[in-house]
Scaffold this motif. Sequence first.
Motif, PDB file in Angstrom:
ATOM      1  N   LEU A   2       0.858  -1.179   0.000  1.00 53.90           N
ATOM      2  CA  LEU A   2       0.000   0.000   0.000  1.00 53.90           C
ATOM      3  C   LEU A   2       0.898   1.234   0.000  1.00 53.90           C
ATOM      4  O   LEU A   2       1.731   1.404   0.894  1.00 53.90           O
ATOM      5  N   THR A  15      -1.297  -0.859  -4.285  1.00 55.92           N
ATOM      6  CA  THR A  15      -2.487  -0.011  -4.211  1.00 55.92           C
ATOM      7  C   THR A  15      -2.021   1.374  -3.804  1.00 55.92           C
ATOM      8  O   THR A  15      -1.211   1.508  -2.874  1.00 55.92           O
ATOM      9  N   ALA A  40      -7.835   1.485   3.223  1.00 48.02           N
ATOM     10  CA  ALA A  40      -7.217   0.464   2.370  1.00 48.02           C
ATOM     11  C   ALA A  40      -6.450  -0.556   3.205  1.00 48.02           C
ATOM     12  O   ALA A  40      -6.468  -1.751   2.913  1.00 48.02           O
ATOM     13  N   GLU A  63      -6.649  -3.344  -8.630  1.00 50.23           N
ATOM     14  CA  GLU A  63      -7.679  -2.677  -7.835  1.00 50.23           C
ATOM     15  C   GLU A  63      -9.039  -2.782  -8.534  1.00 50.23           C
ATOM     16  O   GLU A  63      -9.572  -1.794  -9.029  1.00 50.23           O
ATOM     17  N   ARG A  90     -12.187  -0.173  -8.660  1.00 46.57           N
ATOM     18  CA  ARG A  90     -11.748   1.218  -8.533  1.00 46.57           C
ATOM     19  C   ARG A  90     -11.982   1.934  -9.859  1.00 46.57           C
ATOM     20  O   ARG A  90     -11.675   1.394 -10.922  1.00 46.57           O
TER      21      ARG A  90
END
Length: 231
Positions: A6, A30, A41, A169, A172
Motif C-alpha cells: 500500500l 495499491t 485500504a 484494484e 476502482r
Amino acid sequence: MCAHVLVAEDDEMQAELIRRSLLAEGHTATVVHDGPAALDAARRLRPDLVVLDLMLPVVDGLGVCRVLRRDGDIPVLMLTARAAEDDVLLGLEVGADDYMTKPYSPRELMARIRTVLRRSGRAGDRREDPVVRAAGLAVDPVRHEVHCAGRPVECTPAEFQILLAMAAEPERVFTRRQLLECTRGTDRASTERAVDVHIMNLRRKIEADPRRPARLLTVFGVGYKLSGSRG
C-alpha cells in the motif's frame, strides 16, 4: 519475494513512480493519497507493507502509523522531506519499521522495501505468486503475460500496464489521466484520448461482446473500471 504494498503518498507523480518500481519488482500495489484512504485500504486489503508519506493531508503519516500500530503489525516504511533527527526519531517511536528522507532513488527505496519485507517475513506467507487475478483475468507482471479465462491474450505494453493497474484494484474507478500515467515509459506519445483507444482494443481482446462489455466498464463523466472480484 512478492508482496502487496500500500503506497500512501499525496504527490501523484511520486506515487506513480513508486507503483511502477514495485510492479517492476514483481509486487502488486495499491495507491492512495490521504490519511483516511490509507487507513481504509489497510483495513480492507491487509497489505504486506505500507509505504507511508509523513505529510499526508487530513490525517498525517504519524497519525496513520499510530492507528496501524494499534490495529495490528503491518510493516511501515515512512517517507518524508524532513531530515531532522527529531523527525526521524518520532517516526520510529510511533512504530515505523524504517524511515527514508526525500529525495531518494527508486533503487534505494526498493532495497529498503526488500529489507523490511524480509525482516517481517510477511511476503513469503501469502504472495509467492506475483500474478494479479481479477474478473477472470490473470496478469503476470514478471512474465508480462495476460490470460483471460485461461486463454492467452496478446497486449501492447501500454495495454498491459493499464490492465495491470486495473486488475490490482478491481472496482476502482480510474480517470483517463490516471490510466495515461500508467503508460508513461511505454507510450510517451499517448494522450488522454489515446486511453479510450487502448480500452477499446482491450475490450476486443477480453470481452465476449465488446459492444456490451462486462469487465471493462465505462463510468460516465469519470473514466473506467474493471468490474469483478479478485481471484
